[in-house]
Design an enzyme around this catalytic site. Structure first.
Site, PDB file in Angstrom:
ATOM      1  N   LYS A 182      19.246 -71.635 -10.574  1.00 29.91           N
ATOM      2  CA  LYS A 182      18.944 -72.662 -11.571  1.00 29.91           C
ATOM      3  C   LYS A 182      19.814 -73.901 -11.326  1.00 29.91           C
ATOM      4  CE  LYS A 182      19.096 -73.308 -16.568  1.00 29.91           C
ATOM      5  NZ  LYS A 182      19.315 -72.678 -17.854  1.00 29.91           N
ATOM      6  N   GLU A 229      27.994 -67.844  -4.542  1.00 30.05           N
ATOM      7  CA  GLU A 229      27.432 -66.689  -3.828  1.00 30.05           C
ATOM      8  C   GLU A 229      26.087 -67.047  -3.196  1.00 30.05           C
ATOM      9  OE1 GLU A 229      28.576 -66.755  -6.873  1.00 30.05           O
ATOM     10  OE2 GLU A 229      29.752 -64.967  -7.346  1.00 30.05           O
ATOM     11  N   GLY A 267      19.103 -68.361 -17.531  1.00 35.17           N
ATOM     12  CA  GLY A 267      19.029 -67.606 -16.270  1.00 35.17           C
ATOM     13  C   GLY A 267      18.567 -66.168 -16.458  1.00 35.17           C
ATOM     14  N   ARG A 268      19.187 -65.468 -17.403  1.00 40.62           N
ATOM     15  CA  ARG A 268      18.857 -64.045 -17.572  1.00 40.62           C
ATOM     16  C   ARG A 268      17.533 -63.825 -18.288  1.00 40.62           C
ATOM     17  NH1 ARG A 268      23.259 -65.738 -20.149  1.00 40.62           N
ATOM     18  NH2 ARG A 268      23.371 -65.698 -22.415  1.00 40.62           N
ATOM     19  N   GLU A 291      25.843 -60.284 -21.238  1.00 37.92           N
ATOM     20  CA  GLU A 291      26.098 -61.715 -21.061  1.00 37.92           C
ATOM     21  C   GLU A 291      25.639 -62.490 -22.310  1.00 37.92           C
ATOM     22  OE1 GLU A 291      24.356 -64.467 -17.854  1.00 37.92           O
ATOM     23  OE2 GLU A 291      26.177 -63.807 -16.864  1.00 37.92           O
ATOM     24  N   HIS A 308      23.077 -35.078 -14.320  1.00 40.62           N
ATOM     25  CA  HIS A 308      23.988 -34.389 -13.410  1.00 40.62           C
ATOM     26  C   HIS A 308      25.197 -35.250 -13.072  1.00 40.62           C
ATOM     27  CE1 HIS A 308      21.161 -31.080 -12.748  1.00 40.62           C
ATOM     28  NE2 HIS A 308      20.248 -32.023 -12.951  1.00 40.62           N
ATOM     29  N   LYS A 366      35.407 -67.952 -12.095  1.00 36.92           N
ATOM     30  CA  LYS A 366      34.816 -68.806 -11.045  1.00 36.92           C
ATOM     31  C   LYS A 366      35.810 -69.901 -10.655  1.00 36.92           C
ATOM     32  CE  LYS A 366      29.922 -68.760 -12.433  1.00 36.92           C
ATOM     33  NZ  LYS A 366      28.850 -69.594 -12.967  1.00 36.92           N
TER      34      LYS A 366
HETATM   35  O1  F6P Z   1      27.096 -65.523 -13.985  1.00 36.25           O
HETATM   36  C1  F6P Z   1      26.760 -66.680 -14.640  1.00 36.25           C
HETATM   37  C2  F6P Z   1      25.394 -67.167 -14.321  1.00 36.25           C
HETATM   38  O2  F6P Z   1      25.338 -68.476 -14.775  1.00 36.25           O
HETATM   39  C3  F6P Z   1      24.258 -66.330 -14.913  1.00 36.25           C
HETATM   40  O3  F6P Z   1      24.044 -66.598 -16.240  1.00 36.25           O
HETATM   41  C4  F6P Z   1      23.129 -66.716 -14.029  1.00 36.25           C
HETATM   42  O4  F6P Z   1      22.048 -65.863 -14.180  1.00 36.25           O
HETATM   43  C5  F6P Z   1      23.811 -66.648 -12.683  1.00 36.25           C
HETATM   44  O5  F6P Z   1      25.114 -67.160 -12.927  1.00 36.25           O
HETATM   45  C6  F6P Z   1      23.143 -67.406 -11.576  1.00 36.25           C
HETATM   46  O6  F6P Z   1      23.085 -68.776 -11.835  1.00 36.25           O
HETATM   47  P1  F6P Z   1      22.185 -69.740 -10.966  1.00 36.25           P
HETATM   48  O7  F6P Z   1      20.760 -69.332 -11.148  1.00 36.25           O
HETATM   49  O8  F6P Z   1      22.453 -71.106 -11.493  1.00 36.25           O
HETATM   50  O9  F6P Z   1      22.587 -69.605  -9.529  1.00 36.25           O
END
Ligand code: F6P
Length: 532
Positions: A200, A206, A260-261, A346, A377, A487
């Site tokens: 987003k 990452e 995002g979620r 979250e 198990h 972060k």
């Molecule tokens: O971990 C924080 C967060 O902002 C989440 O809410 C989100 O889903 C994820 O990082 C990824 O964010 P982006 O889609 O901006 O890469």
């Protein structure tokens, strides 16, 4: 959100005293007393059965919980969410994921843009591009690079509906650990691979690190002028995506008003449309829409997400249970617990309310789980005989996606057996280690079939459950400031770790543990380098 104090309200006090009455009641007795308990406490809707009869409740409990929901103005706040009001106050945004599945009746405009127009255009683009990739391209593999909501939702749905997939394979890369992308790309061919960079913000470390590595890998065999044909981006940050080398027509838009979620219902779900086809994707949206309608229209005492949420409040706040387990009795739904972990923790892992005050009560529980029967198990010993009570949700489909009926009947009997054993327990005075106290609550979700429609419904019910709980606690379920500090620190530490200059490490003024660990890490790396 009402400004009155939650725990000193009459509705709260009534529940406190009712809980005292319920302490000496065993669910076994409740079932013996009333043979209609199952029909009294279960709801069927569009091929999804929600059985909540194995909870520490009677009709009065439900009455009191619904009164609390009313006192917290749940109906008004639910309508405010659907109407696009700015309910995410700290980020000054609406939370309109429901619009992605056509559940918003008003003709909304946000920042001069028609929400309906945006949703229609996005779906058209998903339709066209997914069809083109499936029918007129040589793409056999898609690598979805994203993390958190840009990974967990589509990945979980992809696996949940795997038997229906008939398009290119999708591989989900999220972890910055280089092993994740190395393993994924190892067996793929650049010529037939498409990268889907889902972020987003297009700033997530990452995702961008993995995306650069994947782009370099592509460039090893795809000519420079064709590179952009192999990359699609899903983002709200067009500028950064263009800078990365994605062409305008390969950028799928997101908007601020999609968290995002909560985003798998829009462009973030592109990998699902590519692998499963647009019809399956639209069925998923349709299922979620049906759940939205149910949440909007049913009275609280017959409303699945309201009851899910209020039962959670009952246990978290009045019985002080710290966790909630998700137990899908389905191999295909094995990622549901991880997906719900982000969705719930979250959203509701907060200790400041929307007025900026410290919350008065416990908020979101620890969410965890695994696919049954494996969970039995592994950790379910503690559910049966441990000192902590963990309410659980069992999820099972009636019709399997395979032909091994014997397996399915075993699976089904195990799900029912676990929930029955947790409820009933068994007394064994002679051998105390064989004593099961029972009286441990669980819900059962029984889906006619694990198809796109039922999955969409189930996921939307969980989204709304989380919303309901956020309203009761008076917190903002749509921000996530808690992830920011780590972060920022990681960004600063990166320089100190990379640099060979001890002065830089000193200047960073770190605590002795962090500094010691960095020195140890660098020392071993140096030894390895010298040995090479
Ligand atoms: O971990 C924080 C967060 O902002 C989440 O809410 C989100 O889903 C994820 O990082 C990824 O964010 P982006 O889609 O901006 O890469």
């Amino acid at each position: 959100m009402p400004n009155d104090i939650l725990t000193s309200s009459a509705e709260w006090s009534d529940l406190v005293s009712h809980k005292r009455d319920m302490e000496d009641v065993h669910m076994r007795e409740l079932f013996e007393e009333k043979t209609s308990r199952f029909s009294d406490f279960s709801i069927e809707y569009e091929g999804l059965l929600f059985d909540y009869s194995k909870n520490k409740i009677d009709t009065h409990t439900i009455e009191l919980l619904c009164k609390l929901a009313e006192a917290r103005k749940l109906g008004d706040l639910r309508d405010a969410m659907f109407s696009g009001d700015v309910i995410n106050l700290t980020e000054k945004r609406s939370a309109l994921h429901t619009a992605l599945r056509y559940s918003t009746s008003k003709n909304l405009n946000i920042e001069g843009e028609s929400v309906r127009g945006f949703v229609d255009d996005t779906l058209d683009k998903i339709k066209n591009v997914s069809r083109k990739i499936r029918e007129d391209s040589n793409i056999t593999d898609v690598v979805n690079i994203g993390i958190g909501g840009s990974d967990l939702g589509p990945m979980m749905v992809y696996n949940a509906l795997k038997p229906l997939a008939d398009g290119p394979r999708v591989h989900y890369v999220s972890n910055i650990d280089g092993q994740c992308i190395t393993e994924t790309l190892k067996n793929l061919d650049q010529e037939t691979t498409l990268l889907l960079i889902v972020s987003k913000t297009f700033t997530t470390l990452e995702t961008l690190t993995n995306a650069r590595t994947a782009r370099d890998w592509l460039a090893e065999s795809v000519p420079k002028e064709q590179l952009s044909q192999h990359i699609i981006a899903v983002t709200n940050n067009t500028e950064q995506a263009l800078e990365f080398g994605v062409t305008t027509n390969h950028i799928f838009p997101m908007r601020d008003w999609i968290g995002g979620r909560y985003s798998l219902w829009g462009s973030v779900g592109l990998s699902i449309a590519i692998s499963h086809g647009i019809n399956t994707f639209e069925e998923l949206l349709n299922g979620a829409h049906l759940a939205d309608e149910h949440f909007s229209n049913e009275p609280f005492d017959n409303n699945i997400p309201v009851l899910m949420g209020m039962l959670g409040i009952w246990y978290r706040n009045f019985w002080d249970y710290p966790a909630h387990a998700i137990l899908p009795y389905s191999h295909d739904l094995r990622d549901l617990p991880r997906y719900l972990q982000q969705l719930d923790m979250e959203s509701n892992g907060k200790s400041t309310d929307i007025r900026g005050h410290e919350v008065e009560t416990n908020t979101g529980p620890i969410i965890f789980g695994a696919a049954g029967t494996n969970a039995q198990h592994a950790f379910m010993q503690l559910f049966h005989q441990g000192t902590t009570v963990i309410p659980a949700d069992f999820v099972i489909a009636i019709k399997p996606q395979h032909h091994l009926m014997q397996h399915h009947t075993h699976l089904f009997s195990n799900a029912l057996a676990q929930s029955k054993a947790l409820m009933e327990g068994i007394k064994n005075i002679e051998e105390p280690h064989r004593n099961f106290e029972g009286n441990r609550p669980s819900n059962i979700f029984m889906l006619k079939e694990l198809d796109a429609k039922r999955l969409g419904m189930l996921l939307a019910f969980y989204e709304h459950k989380i919303f309901v709980q956020g309203v009761i606690w008076g917190i903002n379920s749509f921000d996530q400031w808690g992830v920011e500090l780590g972060k920022a620190i990681a960004k600063n530490l990166y320089g100190a770790i990379k640099s060979k200059d001890d002065e830089i490490l000193k200047e960073a003024n770190l605590d002795s543990s962090t500094a010691g660990l960095i020195e140890y890490f660098r020392g071993i790396q140096e030894q390895e380098r010298d040995a090479d």
